[in-house]
Design an enzyme around this catalytic site. Structure first.
Site, PDB file in Angstrom:
ATOM      1  N   HIS A 247     -43.202 -35.397  22.767  1.00 35.13           N
ATOM      2  CA  HIS A 247     -43.219 -34.257  23.444  1.00 35.13           C
ATOM      3  C   HIS A 247     -43.067 -33.066  22.470  1.00 35.13           C
ATOM      4  CE1 HIS A 247     -41.136 -36.281  27.139  1.00 35.13           C
ATOM      5  NE2 HIS A 247     -42.123 -36.685  27.022  1.00 35.13           N
TER       6      HIS A 247
ATOM      7  N   SER B 272     -47.293 -37.042  28.504  1.00 40.30           N
ATOM      8  CA  SER B 272     -46.187 -36.020  28.524  1.00 40.30           C
ATOM      9  C   SER B 272     -46.587 -35.066  27.378  1.00 40.30           C
ATOM     10  CB  SER B 272     -44.826 -36.718  28.438  1.00 40.30           C
ATOM     11  OG  SER B 272     -44.622 -37.567  29.654  1.00 40.30           O
TER      12      SER B 272
END
Length: 342
Positions: free
Chosen positions: A307, A251
Protein backbone atom coordinates in the site's frame (compact mmCIF):
# COMPACT_ATOMS: atom_id res chain seq x y z
CA UNK A 1 -24.20 35.71 -38.89
CA UNK A 2 -24.77 33.20 -36.10
CA UNK A 3 -26.82 34.25 -33.09
CA UNK A 4 -25.48 31.43 -30.91
CA UNK A 5 -23.54 32.69 -27.88
CA UNK A 6 -20.95 30.47 -26.21
CA UNK A 7 -21.93 29.55 -22.67
CA UNK A 8 -19.26 27.01 -21.77
CA UNK A 9 -16.73 24.59 -23.26
CA UNK A 10 -15.89 21.07 -22.10
CA UNK A 11 -13.21 18.52 -23.08
CA UNK A 12 -14.19 16.04 -25.78
CA UNK A 13 -13.95 13.07 -23.43
CA UNK A 14 -16.38 14.51 -20.85
CA UNK A 15 -19.81 12.89 -20.71
CA UNK A 16 -22.48 15.57 -21.22
CA UNK A 17 -25.45 13.21 -21.43
CA UNK A 18 -26.93 14.62 -18.19
CA UNK A 19 -26.69 18.16 -19.57
CA UNK A 20 -28.21 17.13 -22.91
CA UNK A 21 -31.11 15.46 -21.09
CA UNK A 22 -31.58 18.60 -18.95
CA UNK A 23 -31.73 20.82 -22.06
CA UNK A 24 -34.17 18.51 -23.84
CA UNK A 25 -36.39 18.00 -20.81
CA UNK A 26 -36.95 21.74 -20.32
CA UNK A 27 -36.79 22.73 -24.00
CA UNK A 28 -34.13 25.35 -23.33
CA UNK A 29 -32.69 27.40 -26.23
CA UNK A 30 -29.31 25.70 -25.84
CA UNK A 31 -27.28 23.34 -28.00
CA UNK A 32 -24.14 21.19 -27.64
CA UNK A 33 -21.74 21.03 -30.58
CA UNK A 34 -18.18 19.85 -31.22
CA UNK A 35 -15.82 22.66 -32.27
CA UNK A 36 -12.02 23.07 -32.11
CA UNK A 37 -11.53 19.83 -30.16
CA UNK A 38 -14.02 20.94 -27.49
CA UNK A 39 -17.67 20.39 -26.72
CA UNK A 40 -19.33 23.81 -26.96
CA UNK A 41 -22.53 24.73 -25.15
CA UNK A 42 -24.21 27.74 -26.78
CA UNK A 43 -27.44 29.69 -26.25
CA UNK A 44 -29.76 31.74 -28.42
CA UNK A 45 -30.92 33.76 -25.41
CA UNK A 46 -28.32 36.26 -24.12
CA UNK A 47 -30.02 36.43 -20.72
CA UNK A 48 -29.34 32.72 -20.20
CA UNK A 49 -25.56 32.89 -20.68
CA UNK A 50 -24.45 34.09 -17.25
CA UNK A 51 -26.96 32.03 -15.21
CA UNK A 52 -26.09 28.90 -17.18
CA UNK A 53 -22.36 29.51 -16.69
CA UNK A 54 -22.93 29.68 -12.93
CA UNK A 55 -25.14 26.59 -12.94
CA UNK A 56 -22.71 24.52 -15.03
CA UNK A 57 -19.81 25.57 -12.84
CA UNK A 58 -21.71 24.25 -9.81
CA UNK A 59 -22.59 21.10 -11.76
CA UNK A 60 -18.91 20.57 -12.62
CA UNK A 61 -17.99 21.00 -8.96
CA UNK A 62 -20.55 18.35 -7.97
CA UNK A 63 -22.75 20.78 -6.03
CA UNK A 64 -25.93 20.17 -8.02
CA UNK A 65 -27.52 17.30 -9.91
CA UNK A 66 -29.17 18.43 -13.15
CA UNK A 67 -31.61 15.52 -12.94
CA UNK A 68 -33.03 17.01 -9.73
CA UNK A 69 -33.49 20.57 -11.01
CA UNK A 70 -36.79 22.01 -12.20
CA UNK A 71 -37.14 25.06 -14.44
CA UNK A 72 -39.92 27.65 -14.07
CA UNK A 73 -40.94 29.75 -17.08
CA UNK A 74 -42.79 32.98 -16.28
CA UNK A 75 -45.26 34.58 -18.64
CA UNK A 76 -44.15 37.99 -19.87
CA UNK A 77 -46.65 40.86 -19.46
CA UNK A 78 -46.40 44.44 -20.79
CA UNK A 79 -46.41 45.86 -17.27
CA UNK A 80 -43.01 44.44 -16.33
CA UNK A 81 -40.04 42.39 -17.48
CA UNK A 82 -40.23 38.92 -16.03
CA UNK A 83 -37.38 36.58 -15.13
CA UNK A 84 -37.60 34.09 -18.01
CA UNK A 85 -36.04 31.15 -16.20
CA UNK A 86 -35.22 30.23 -12.62
CA UNK A 87 -34.22 26.98 -11.00
CA UNK A 88 -35.95 25.74 -7.92
CA UNK A 89 -34.12 23.53 -5.47
CA UNK A 90 -30.65 24.73 -6.53
CA UNK A 91 -30.65 28.12 -4.87
CA UNK A 92 -29.63 29.72 -8.22
CA UNK A 93 -31.55 32.37 -10.16
CA UNK A 94 -31.31 32.11 -13.95
CA UNK A 95 -33.04 35.31 -14.97
CA UNK A 96 -32.79 38.48 -16.98
CA UNK A 97 -33.38 42.02 -15.72
CA UNK A 98 -34.83 42.63 -12.22
CA UNK A 99 -38.45 43.61 -11.90
CA UNK A 100 -39.53 47.16 -11.41
CA UNK A 101 -42.17 46.62 -8.73
CA UNK A 102 -42.43 44.99 -5.36
CA UNK A 103 -43.55 41.66 -6.73
CA UNK A 104 -39.91 40.77 -7.41
CA UNK A 105 -39.12 40.76 -3.70
CA UNK A 106 -42.19 38.70 -2.79
CA UNK A 107 -41.59 36.09 -5.45
CA UNK A 108 -37.83 36.07 -4.74
CA UNK A 109 -38.51 35.31 -1.08
CA UNK A 110 -40.88 32.52 -2.08
CA UNK A 111 -38.30 31.02 -4.42
CA UNK A 112 -35.61 31.26 -1.72
CA UNK A 113 -37.88 29.58 0.81
CA UNK A 114 -38.66 26.81 -1.68
CA UNK A 115 -34.97 26.28 -2.39
CA UNK A 116 -34.22 25.89 1.30
CA UNK A 117 -37.09 23.49 1.83
CA UNK A 118 -36.38 21.26 -1.17
CA UNK A 119 -33.30 19.06 -0.75
CA UNK A 120 -31.04 18.61 -3.75
CA UNK A 121 -29.50 15.23 -4.53
CA UNK A 122 -25.84 15.65 -5.44
CA UNK A 123 -24.26 13.30 -7.98
CA UNK A 124 -20.48 13.60 -7.62
CA UNK A 125 -18.96 10.60 -9.37
CA UNK A 126 -19.63 10.75 -13.15
CA UNK A 127 -21.10 7.77 -14.94
CA UNK A 128 -18.49 7.27 -17.66
CA UNK A 129 -19.32 5.20 -20.76
CA UNK A 130 -17.68 1.78 -20.53
CA UNK A 131 -15.78 2.27 -23.79
CA UNK A 132 -13.88 5.19 -22.25
CA UNK A 133 -12.36 3.05 -19.47
CA UNK A 134 -11.19 -0.24 -21.05
CA UNK A 135 -8.10 -0.56 -18.82
CA UNK A 136 -10.17 -0.27 -15.64
CA UNK A 137 -12.59 -2.90 -16.86
CA UNK A 138 -9.69 -5.25 -17.60
CA UNK A 139 -8.22 -4.67 -14.13
CA UNK A 140 -11.55 -5.43 -12.48
CA UNK A 141 -11.85 -8.62 -14.51
CA UNK A 142 -8.31 -9.64 -13.52
CA UNK A 143 -9.19 -9.25 -9.82
CA UNK A 144 -11.85 -11.96 -10.10
CA UNK A 145 -9.80 -14.08 -12.50
CA UNK A 146 -7.00 -14.11 -9.93
CA UNK A 147 -9.42 -15.20 -7.22
CA UNK A 148 -10.71 -18.02 -9.42
CA UNK A 149 -7.16 -19.14 -10.23
CA UNK A 150 -6.38 -19.28 -6.52
CA UNK A 151 -9.42 -21.49 -5.88
CA UNK A 152 -8.20 -23.83 -8.62
CA UNK A 153 -4.66 -23.88 -7.24
CA UNK A 154 -3.18 -22.29 -10.38
CA UNK A 155 -1.22 -19.36 -8.96
CA UNK A 156 2.28 -20.82 -8.68
CA UNK A 157 3.34 -19.14 -11.90
CA UNK A 158 1.97 -15.77 -10.81
CA UNK A 159 3.37 -15.11 -7.33
CA UNK A 160 6.86 -14.48 -5.98
CA UNK A 161 7.79 -17.50 -3.87
CA UNK A 162 8.35 -16.70 -0.19
CA UNK A 163 11.94 -16.57 0.98
CA UNK A 164 13.25 -19.23 3.37
CA UNK A 165 13.63 -18.08 6.94
CA UNK A 166 17.04 -16.80 7.93
CA UNK A 167 19.27 -13.96 6.84
CA UNK A 168 18.03 -12.33 3.67
CA UNK A 169 20.50 -11.99 0.81
CA UNK A 170 19.18 -10.62 -2.46
CA UNK A 171 21.53 -12.59 -4.69
CA UNK A 172 20.28 -15.85 -3.13
CA UNK A 173 16.69 -14.83 -2.70
CA UNK A 174 13.64 -16.41 -4.31
CA UNK A 175 13.16 -13.22 -6.34
CA UNK A 176 16.69 -13.53 -7.79
CA UNK A 177 15.94 -17.16 -8.63
CA UNK A 178 12.79 -16.15 -10.53
CA UNK A 179 14.59 -13.43 -12.48
CA UNK A 180 17.52 -15.69 -13.33
CA UNK A 181 15.00 -18.01 -15.03
CA UNK A 182 13.61 -15.10 -17.08
CA UNK A 183 10.32 -14.97 -15.12
CA UNK A 184 10.11 -11.18 -15.12
CA UNK A 185 6.32 -11.21 -15.27
CA UNK A 186 6.29 -12.08 -11.58
CA UNK A 187 7.08 -8.43 -10.86
CA UNK A 188 3.53 -7.63 -12.01
CA UNK A 189 1.37 -10.73 -11.65
CA UNK A 190 1.10 -10.88 -7.82
CA UNK A 191 -1.33 -7.97 -8.22
CA UNK A 192 -3.72 -10.33 -10.00
CA UNK A 193 -3.89 -12.91 -7.19
CA UNK A 194 -6.68 -12.34 -4.63
CA UNK A 195 -7.06 -14.54 -1.57
CA UNK A 196 -10.79 -14.00 -0.99
CA UNK A 197 -13.87 -12.74 -2.80
CA UNK A 198 -14.21 -9.62 -0.54
CA UNK A 199 -10.56 -8.88 -1.31
CA UNK A 200 -11.34 -8.86 -5.05
CA UNK A 201 -14.57 -6.91 -4.52
CA UNK A 202 -12.98 -4.08 -2.52
CA UNK A 203 -10.13 -3.64 -4.96
CA UNK A 204 -12.58 -3.65 -7.88
CA UNK A 205 -14.65 -0.99 -6.13
CA UNK A 206 -11.57 1.20 -5.69
CA UNK A 207 -10.72 0.86 -9.38
CA UNK A 208 -14.31 1.63 -10.38
CA UNK A 209 -14.59 4.78 -8.26
CA UNK A 210 -11.10 6.28 -8.57
CA UNK A 211 -9.62 4.67 -11.66
CA UNK A 212 -12.41 5.25 -14.17
CA UNK A 213 -12.40 9.03 -13.73
CA UNK A 214 -8.61 9.09 -14.02
CA UNK A 215 -8.66 7.03 -17.22
CA UNK A 216 -11.66 8.72 -18.84
CA UNK A 217 -10.19 12.20 -18.54
CA UNK A 218 -6.47 11.57 -19.12
CA UNK A 219 -6.76 8.70 -21.60
CA UNK A 220 -6.05 4.99 -21.40
CA UNK A 221 -2.39 5.37 -22.42
CA UNK A 222 -1.33 7.41 -19.41
CA UNK A 223 -3.54 5.37 -17.10
CA UNK A 224 -2.01 2.10 -18.32
CA UNK A 225 1.48 3.54 -17.76
CA UNK A 226 0.48 4.45 -14.19
CA UNK A 227 -0.69 0.87 -13.54
CA UNK A 228 2.34 -0.78 -15.17
CA UNK A 229 4.81 1.33 -13.16
CA UNK A 230 3.03 1.21 -9.80
CA UNK A 231 2.36 -2.57 -9.78
CA UNK A 232 6.03 -3.70 -9.61
CA UNK A 233 6.86 -0.90 -7.16
CA UNK A 234 4.17 -2.05 -4.73
CA UNK A 235 5.02 -5.74 -5.21
CA UNK A 236 8.75 -5.21 -4.65
CA UNK A 237 8.09 -3.01 -1.63
CA UNK A 238 6.05 -5.79 -0.04
CA UNK A 239 8.58 -8.48 -0.94
CA UNK A 240 11.54 -6.62 0.54
CA UNK A 241 9.53 -5.72 3.65
CA UNK A 242 8.53 -9.31 4.43
CA UNK A 243 10.14 -11.77 1.99
CA UNK A 244 9.08 -14.75 4.11
CA UNK A 245 5.37 -14.13 3.42
CA UNK A 246 3.26 -14.92 0.38
CA UNK A 247 1.35 -11.86 -0.82
CA UNK A 248 -0.99 -10.80 -3.59
CA UNK A 249 -3.71 -8.34 -4.53
CA UNK A 250 -4.25 -5.12 -6.44
CA UNK A 251 -4.43 -2.88 -3.37
CA UNK A 252 -1.03 -1.39 -4.16
CA UNK A 253 -2.28 -0.32 -7.60
CA UNK A 254 -5.47 1.09 -6.07
CA UNK A 255 -3.39 3.17 -3.66
CA UNK A 256 -1.31 4.38 -6.61
CA UNK A 257 -4.56 5.63 -8.20
CA UNK A 258 -5.48 7.31 -4.92
CA UNK A 259 -2.05 8.98 -4.74
CA UNK A 260 -2.29 10.24 -8.32
CA UNK A 261 -5.83 11.55 -7.76
CA UNK A 262 -4.69 13.27 -4.55
CA UNK A 263 -1.95 15.18 -6.41
CA UNK A 264 -4.20 16.10 -9.35
CA UNK A 265 -6.82 17.55 -6.98
CA UNK A 266 -4.16 19.70 -5.34
CA UNK A 267 -2.96 20.82 -8.77
CA UNK A 268 -6.45 21.29 -10.23
CA UNK A 269 -8.80 22.12 -7.31
CA UNK A 270 -11.91 22.29 -9.54
CA UNK A 271 -11.66 18.58 -10.35
CA UNK A 272 -13.97 16.72 -7.98
CA UNK A 273 -14.95 13.57 -9.88
CA UNK A 274 -13.54 11.67 -6.90
CA UNK A 275 -14.69 13.15 -3.56
CA UNK A 276 -11.74 14.56 -1.62
CA UNK A 277 -13.19 13.06 1.57
CA UNK A 278 -12.88 9.60 0.02
CA UNK A 279 -9.19 10.13 -0.72
CA UNK A 280 -8.53 11.30 2.84
CA UNK A 281 -10.47 8.32 4.20
CA UNK A 282 -8.22 5.98 2.17
CA UNK A 283 -5.12 7.71 3.57
CA UNK A 284 -6.45 7.36 7.13
CA UNK A 285 -7.22 3.68 6.51
CA UNK A 286 -3.62 3.23 5.36
CA UNK A 287 -2.37 4.64 8.66
CA UNK A 288 -4.77 2.48 10.68
CA UNK A 289 -3.56 -0.64 8.88
CA UNK A 290 0.06 0.31 9.53
CA UNK A 291 -0.67 0.36 13.28
CA UNK A 292 -1.51 -3.35 13.07
CA UNK A 293 -5.02 -3.06 14.47
CA UNK A 294 -6.67 -4.59 11.39
CA UNK A 295 -4.41 -7.66 11.53
CA UNK A 296 -6.39 -8.92 14.54
CA UNK A 297 -9.57 -9.10 12.43
CA UNK A 298 -8.28 -10.27 9.02
CA UNK A 299 -6.57 -13.60 8.51
CA UNK A 300 -3.22 -13.33 6.80
CA UNK A 301 -2.65 -9.70 7.67
CA UNK A 302 -2.43 -6.61 5.50
CA UNK A 303 0.24 -5.93 2.86
CA UNK A 304 1.04 -2.51 4.28
CA UNK A 305 4.32 -2.14 2.39
CA UNK A 306 2.51 -2.72 -0.93
CA UNK A 307 0.00 0.00 0.00
CA UNK A 308 2.74 2.45 0.95
CA UNK A 309 4.81 1.66 -2.13
CA UNK A 310 1.82 2.06 -4.44
CA UNK A 311 0.72 5.28 -2.77
CA UNK A 312 4.23 6.76 -3.06
CA UNK A 313 4.44 5.72 -6.71
CA UNK A 314 1.07 7.33 -7.40
CA UNK A 315 2.11 10.57 -5.72
CA UNK A 316 5.32 10.75 -7.76
CA UNK A 317 3.73 9.83 -11.08
CA UNK A 318 0.81 12.18 -10.43
CA UNK A 319 3.28 14.98 -9.69
CA UNK A 320 5.25 14.34 -12.90
CA UNK A 321 2.03 14.08 -14.90
CA UNK A 322 0.67 17.36 -13.50
CA UNK A 323 3.99 19.20 -13.87
CA UNK A 324 4.08 18.16 -17.53
CA UNK A 325 0.67 19.78 -18.08
CA UNK A 326 -1.48 16.68 -17.80
CA UNK A 327 -3.62 18.14 -15.02
CA UNK A 328 -5.16 20.51 -17.58
CA UNK A 329 -7.19 17.53 -18.81
CA UNK A 330 -9.07 17.73 -15.53
CA UNK A 331 -9.98 21.42 -15.78
CA UNK A 332 -13.46 22.94 -15.72
CA UNK A 333 -13.90 25.19 -18.75
CA UNK A 334 -16.95 27.06 -17.46
CA UNK A 335 -17.09 30.74 -16.76
CA UNK A 336 -14.26 33.14 -17.36
CA UNK A 337 -11.64 30.41 -17.61
CA UNK A 338 -13.19 29.06 -20.80
CA UNK A 339 -12.02 32.08 -22.80
CA UNK A 340 -8.43 31.63 -21.62
CA UNK A 341 -8.31 27.91 -22.40
CA UNK A 342 -10.16 28.00 -25.74
Amino acid sequence: MSNWITVCEFPLQQDLSALAEFIQRHQLPLRISEENNHQRVASLAPQLVQPMQQLLARWQAGEVDLAQLSVHVYEETPARTENPVSTAGAGTEMGGEPRDNGEQGAEGEATAAESKAAPVAHSVIPQWPLQQTPVCLCLIALCFIGWLLLRQGWIESLVIFPQQTGDFELSRSSLAWHLSRGEFWRLWTPAIVHFSLPHALFNSLGIWIVGRSLEARAGSGWFLLLVLLSAPVSNLAQYFWSPQNLFGGMSGVVYALIGAAFVIQRWQPEWRDVPASLLWLAAIWLLVCMLGVVDYFIDGGIANAAHIGGFAAGLLLGLLFSAAGGARRYFSACGADSADNA
